[in-house]
Design a protein around this motif. Structure first.
Motif, PDB file in Angstrom:
ATOM      1  N   VAL A  67       0.822  -1.218   0.000  1.00  0.00           N
ATOM      2  CA  VAL A  67       0.000   0.000   0.000  1.00  0.00           C
ATOM      3  C   VAL A  67       0.855   1.266   0.000  1.00  0.00           C
ATOM      4  CG1 VAL A  67      -1.729   1.307   1.295  1.00  0.00           C
ATOM      5  CG2 VAL A  67      -1.937  -1.164   1.114  1.00  0.00           C
ATOM      6  N   THR A  88      -8.209   6.996   3.309  1.00  0.00           N
ATOM      7  CA  THR A  88      -8.242   5.952   2.286  1.00  0.00           C
ATOM      8  C   THR A  88      -7.135   4.932   2.506  1.00  0.00           C
ATOM      9  OG1 THR A  88      -9.104   7.567   0.713  1.00  0.00           O
ATOM     10  CG2 THR A  88      -8.221   5.537  -0.195  1.00  0.00           C
ATOM     11  N   MET A  89      -5.941   5.425   2.822  1.00  0.00           N
ATOM     12  CA  MET A  89      -4.810   4.516   3.062  1.00  0.00           C
ATOM     13  C   MET A  89      -5.037   3.661   4.303  1.00  0.00           C
ATOM     14  SD  MET A  89      -2.698   5.112   0.635  1.00  0.00           S
ATOM     15  CE  MET A  89      -1.073   4.682   1.108  1.00  0.00           C
ATOM     16  N   SER A  92      -7.752   1.028   3.534  1.00  0.00           N
ATOM     17  CA  SER A  92      -7.270  -0.021   2.634  1.00  0.00           C
ATOM     18  C   SER A  92      -6.270  -0.927   3.338  1.00  0.00           C
ATOM     19  CB  SER A  92      -6.661   0.586   1.371  1.00  0.00           C
ATOM     20  OG  SER A  92      -5.542   1.381   1.691  1.00  0.00           O
ATOM     21  N   VAL A  95      -8.347  -3.245   5.788  1.00  0.00           N
ATOM     22  CA  VAL A  95      -9.071  -4.305   5.071  1.00  0.00           C
ATOM     23  C   VAL A  95      -8.106  -5.342   4.520  1.00  0.00           C
ATOM     24  CG1 VAL A  95     -10.487  -4.762   3.023  1.00  0.00           C
ATOM     25  CG2 VAL A  95     -11.078  -2.887   4.557  1.00  0.00           C
ATOM     26  N   LEU A  96      -7.034  -4.892   3.915  1.00  0.00           N
ATOM     27  CA  LEU A  96      -6.051  -5.814   3.339  1.00  0.00           C
ATOM     28  C   LEU A  96      -5.395  -6.681   4.418  1.00  0.00           C
ATOM     29  CD1 LEU A  96      -5.028  -6.504   0.539  1.00  0.00           C
ATOM     30  CD2 LEU A  96      -3.236  -4.811   0.822  1.00  0.00           C
TER      31      LEU A  96
END
Length: 121
Positions: A67, A88-89, A92, A95-96
């Motif tokens: 990421v 956003t980072m 993400s 979730v990842l």
């Protein structure tokens, strides 16, 4: 070194599918991250292999590189406002991490099984 005729790549593949690294038939997990005491198919004692913190560290390292590095390479931090980029980072990455952690833990379990690195009790 091979464990009972199983190669390292086979064991890692079984682990990444969350299956028993020895037989590959039954699930090595009884929940999201909880490892079964013994494989129901081949009776391999999987709870003897310590998979506590290692998979989390490997997952964080992997997610960070997947990421953050592309964000810097693609100039995302320099192009968009920080109020948009940071949430956003973070989302993400969260979730990842949650998606990858069980699969990394299965591969980690397989590696410990293959190398026969049991916990000292």
């Amino acid at each position: 070194m091979a464990r009972e005729g199983v190669s390292l790549t086979t064991a890692l593949g079984r682990g990444m599918r969350r299956k028993c690294p020895c037989c590959g038939k039954a699930s090595a997990f009884r929940g999201y991250l909880k490892i079964v005491d013994a494989c129901p198919a081949c009776e391999t004692p999987l709870s003897l292999y310590p998979c506590d913190d290692g998979p989390a560290y490997v997952t964080m390292l992997l997610v960070g590189h997947l990421v953050i590095a592309p964000a810097f390479l693609l100039h995302i931090f320099y192009t968009y406002p920080l109020e948009v980029v940071l949430p956003t980072m973070v989302m993400s990455m969260a979730v990842l991490t949650l998606v990858l952690l069980p699969f990394v833990k299965g591969a980690f379990l397989s590696l410990l099984w293959y190398l026969n690195l049991k916990a000292v009790r």
